[in-house]
Motif scaffolding. Structure first.
Motif, PDB file in Angstrom:
ATOM      1  N   ILE A  33       0.874  -1.184   0.000  1.00  0.00           N
ATOM      2  CA  ILE A  33       0.000   0.000   0.000  1.00  0.00           C
ATOM      3  C   ILE A  33       0.909   1.231   0.000  1.00  0.00           C
ATOM      4  N   SER A  34       0.686   2.133  -0.968  1.00  0.00           N
ATOM      5  CA  SER A  34       1.470   3.373  -1.049  1.00  0.00           C
ATOM      6  C   SER A  34       0.582   4.558  -0.700  1.00  0.00           C
ATOM      7  N   CYS A  35       1.040   5.365   0.242  1.00  0.00           N
ATOM      8  CA  CYS A  35       0.309   6.560   0.673  1.00  0.00           C
ATOM      9  C   CYS A  35       1.149   7.768   0.247  1.00  0.00           C
ATOM     10  N   ARG A  36       0.646   8.530  -0.747  1.00  0.00           N
ATOM     11  CA  ARG A  36       1.417   9.657  -1.293  1.00  0.00           C
ATOM     12  C   ARG A  36       0.805  10.965  -0.836  1.00  0.00           C
ATOM     13  N   VAL A  37       1.612  11.801  -0.196  1.00  0.00           N
ATOM     14  CA  VAL A  37       1.084  13.072   0.295  1.00  0.00           C
ATOM     15  C   VAL A  37       1.985  14.220  -0.161  1.00  0.00           C
ATOM     16  N   CYS A  38       1.342  15.258  -0.704  1.00  0.00           N
ATOM     17  CA  CYS A  38       2.064  16.424  -1.218  1.00  0.00           C
ATOM     18  C   CYS A  38       1.573  17.671  -0.488  1.00  0.00           C
ATOM     19  N   ALA A  39       2.518  18.503  -0.037  1.00  0.00           N
ATOM     20  CA  ALA A  39       2.159  19.727   0.679  1.00  0.00           C
ATOM     21  C   ALA A  39       3.195  20.806   0.413  1.00  0.00           C
ATOM     22  N   ASN A  40       2.857  22.040   0.843  1.00  0.00           N
ATOM     23  CA  ASN A  40       3.811  23.147   0.684  1.00  0.00           C
ATOM     24  C   ASN A  40       4.868  23.115   1.788  1.00  0.00           C
ATOM     25  N   GLY A  41       4.722  22.210   2.726  1.00  0.00           N
ATOM     26  CA  GLY A  41       5.686  22.054   3.817  1.00  0.00           C
ATOM     27  C   GLY A  41       5.127  21.051   4.810  1.00  0.00           C
ATOM     28  N   PHE A  42       6.017  20.449   5.600  1.00  0.00           N
ATOM     29  CA  PHE A  42       5.584  19.430   6.552  1.00  0.00           C
ATOM     30  C   PHE A  42       6.114  19.739   7.942  1.00  0.00           C
ATOM     31  N   LEU A  43       5.319  19.428   8.942  1.00  0.00           N
ATOM     32  CA  LEU A  43       5.756  19.564  10.327  1.00  0.00           C
ATOM     33  C   LEU A  43       6.497  18.288  10.731  1.00  0.00           C
ATOM     34  N   TYR A  44       7.150  18.343  11.877  1.00  0.00           N
ATOM     35  CA  TYR A  44       7.921  17.207  12.377  1.00  0.00           C
ATOM     36  C   TYR A  44       7.022  15.975  12.541  1.00  0.00           C
ATOM     37  N   ASN A  45       7.369  14.882  11.863  1.00  0.00           N
ATOM     38  CA  ASN A  45       6.619  13.605  11.911  1.00  0.00           C
ATOM     39  C   ASN A  45       5.190  13.683  11.359  1.00  0.00           C
ATOM     40  N   MET A  46       4.873  14.752  10.637  1.00  0.00           N
ATOM     41  CA  MET A  46       3.486  14.953  10.171  1.00  0.00           C
ATOM     42  C   MET A  46       3.000  13.813   9.273  1.00  0.00           C
ATOM     43  N   VAL A  47       3.808  13.404   8.301  1.00  0.00           N
ATOM     44  CA  VAL A  47       3.366  12.347   7.379  1.00  0.00           C
ATOM     45  C   VAL A  47       3.148  11.048   8.141  1.00  0.00           C
ATOM     46  N   ARG A  48       4.080  10.701   9.019  1.00  0.00           N
ATOM     47  CA  ARG A  48       3.967   9.446   9.758  1.00  0.00           C
ATOM     48  C   ARG A  48       2.752   9.433  10.685  1.00  0.00           C
ATOM     49  N   ALA A  49       2.398  10.593  11.233  1.00  0.00           N
ATOM     50  CA  ALA A  49       1.201  10.676  12.086  1.00  0.00           C
ATOM     51  C   ALA A  49      -0.076  10.632  11.234  1.00  0.00           C
ATOM     52  N   MET A  50      -0.042  11.226  10.044  1.00  0.00           N
ATOM     53  CA  MET A  50      -1.198  11.176   9.143  1.00  0.00           C
ATOM     54  C   MET A  50      -1.457   9.729   8.698  1.00  0.00           C
ATOM     55  N   VAL A  51      -0.376   9.007   8.389  1.00  0.00           N
ATOM     56  CA  VAL A  51      -0.527   7.604   7.985  1.00  0.00           C
ATOM     57  C   VAL A  51      -1.065   6.785   9.159  1.00  0.00           C
ATOM     58  N   GLY A  52      -0.546   7.037  10.356  1.00  0.00           N
ATOM     59  CA  GLY A  52      -1.058   6.346  11.546  1.00  0.00           C
ATOM     60  C   GLY A  52      -2.554   6.581  11.745  1.00  0.00           C
ATOM     61  N   THR A  53      -2.997   7.784  11.404  1.00  0.00           N
ATOM     62  CA  THR A  53      -4.415   8.142  11.568  1.00  0.00           C
ATOM     63  C   THR A  53      -5.288   7.422  10.549  1.00  0.00           C
ATOM     64  N   ILE A  54      -4.826   7.297   9.304  1.00  0.00           N
ATOM     65  CA  ILE A  54      -5.657   6.604   8.304  1.00  0.00           C
ATOM     66  C   ILE A  54      -5.642   5.080   8.532  1.00  0.00           C
ATOM     67  N   VAL A  55      -4.572   4.580   9.155  1.00  0.00           N
ATOM     68  CA  VAL A  55      -4.547   3.154   9.541  1.00  0.00           C
ATOM     69  C   VAL A  55      -5.553   2.933  10.673  1.00  0.00           C
ATOM     70  N   TYR A  56      -5.617   3.868  11.615  1.00  0.00           N
ATOM     71  CA  TYR A  56      -6.639   3.800  12.675  1.00  0.00           C
ATOM     72  C   TYR A  56      -8.040   3.753  12.079  1.00  0.00           C
ATOM     73  N   ALA A  57      -8.259   4.541  11.024  1.00  0.00           N
ATOM     74  CA  ALA A  57      -9.578   4.555  10.364  1.00  0.00           C
ATOM     75  C   ALA A  57      -9.870   3.175   9.764  1.00  0.00           C
ATOM     76  N   ALA A  58      -8.865   2.564   9.130  1.00  0.00           N
ATOM     77  CA  ALA A  58      -9.053   1.237   8.530  1.00  0.00           C
ATOM     78  C   ALA A  58      -9.304   0.175   9.598  1.00  0.00           C
ATOM     79  N   GLU A  59      -8.764   0.398  10.804  1.00  0.00           N
ATOM     80  CA  GLU A  59      -8.977  -0.543  11.919  1.00  0.00           C
ATOM     81  C   GLU A  59     -10.302  -0.291  12.620  1.00  0.00           C
ATOM     82  N   GLY A  60     -11.011   0.777  12.235  1.00  0.00           N
ATOM     83  CA  GLY A  60     -12.286   1.108  12.865  1.00  0.00           C
ATOM     84  C   GLY A  60     -12.144   1.859  14.179  1.00  0.00           C
ATOM     85  N   LYS A  61     -10.936   2.344  14.482  1.00  0.00           N
ATOM     86  CA  LYS A  61     -10.721   3.072  15.750  1.00  0.00           C
ATOM     87  C   LYS A  61     -11.202   4.516  15.658  1.00  0.00           C
ATOM     88  N   LEU A  62     -11.388   4.999  14.438  1.00  0.00           N
ATOM     89  CA  LEU A  62     -12.013   6.306  14.220  1.00  0.00           C
ATOM     90  C   LEU A  62     -12.627   6.263  12.830  1.00  0.00           C
TER      91      LEU A  62
END
Length: 250
Positions: free
Chosen positions: A183-212
């Motif tokens: 599974i490839s998760c591609r995210v494009c932005a004008n800038g990123f905060l510290y660990n932002m992509v890794r936390a965003m991926v963690g959040t969408i995995v939570y969604a797939a697990e039904g945790k949110l």
């Protein structure tokens, strides 16, 4: 005469403590600067396109440095690569205007996070993708990812690290696709905060697990509360994959 030179490079970040020079850990920048200094015959200071964390990779990365050395730029990559370990490769060298700066001149960046989603692990993806044995529904992940697009305050999906003037960023797209077990998760932005992509991926995995639910994400961003979002996923699955510049450095 001094030239401002932009280097396009790629690296496997497993052996490094990220891009940034660190006092007591080996970084990509320090390794590159040493190889460049040996090549051009004077100390070198590189400015990189962004701070990638320990263990993070770059399929595309740009750094610039200043040199008085007259070596032709088409010969420079080969000369530097002979002095670099084989997990860092300089692909191209370009003379850029004096005001060019690899981080300041970068208009947008794309990161790709790879998840190896299979019941059994794969030795060829160790430190290259996050091994996740429980089946993930990429459709739910894509629905959740779409909620991040737009201009928002992304405080809820960053780790405390370097302080930034503002935590507002614009995400242009966050796409999720599956190819076999990857599974490839591609995210494009004008800038990123510290660990932002890794936390965003963690959040969408939570969604797939039904945790949110995917539709909970706007409220999570609104709250600015890091504990409401998903976890910060491991660094080995993260790659810097695309950069945008006005100058022809890529």
């Amino acid at each position: 005469m001094e030239r401002n030179v932009a280097l396009k490079l790629m690296y496997n970040g497993t052996a490094y403590h990220g891009w940034q020079v660190q006092k007591n850990a080996v970084s990509v920048a320090e390794t590159l600067e040493k190889a460049l200094a040996a090549t051009v015959g004077h100390p070198v200071k590189c400015t990189g396109a962004g701070r990638t964390d320990a263990g993070v990779h770059a399929e595309t990365y740009v750094a610039n440095f200043r040199t008085t050395c007259r070596i032709p730029l088409d010969k420079l990559p080969l000369a530097v690569n002979t002095r670099l370990p084989n997990d860092i490769v300089v692909v191209k060298a370009t003379q850029v205007p004096d005001g060019f700066n690899a981080i300041g001149s970068c208009q947008k960046k794309e990161y790709t996070y790879k998840i190896y989603n299979s019941r059994l692990g794969n030795p060829f993806f160790v430190d290259r993708a996050w091994f996740y044995p429980k089946h993930l529904d990429e459709t739910v992940m894509a629905q959740a990812a779409a909620q991040f697009a737009g201009t928002h305050d992304f405080r809820a999906v960053r780790s405390m690290g370097t302080e930034t003037r503002t935590t507002v960023r614009t995400v242009y797209y966050f796409d999720v696709e599956r190819s076999g077990d990857l599974i490839s998760c591609r995210v494009c932005a004008n800038g990123f905060l510290y660990n932002m992509v890794r936390a965003m991926v963690g959040t969408i995995v939570y969604a797939a697990e039904g945790k949110l639910a995917p539709e909970d994400i706007p409220a999570i961003l609104e709250s600015g509360n890091r504990t409401l979002a998903g976890p910060t996923v491991p660094p080995g699955g993260l790659y810097m994959t695309k950069l945008w510049y006005e100058e022809d450095v890529l």
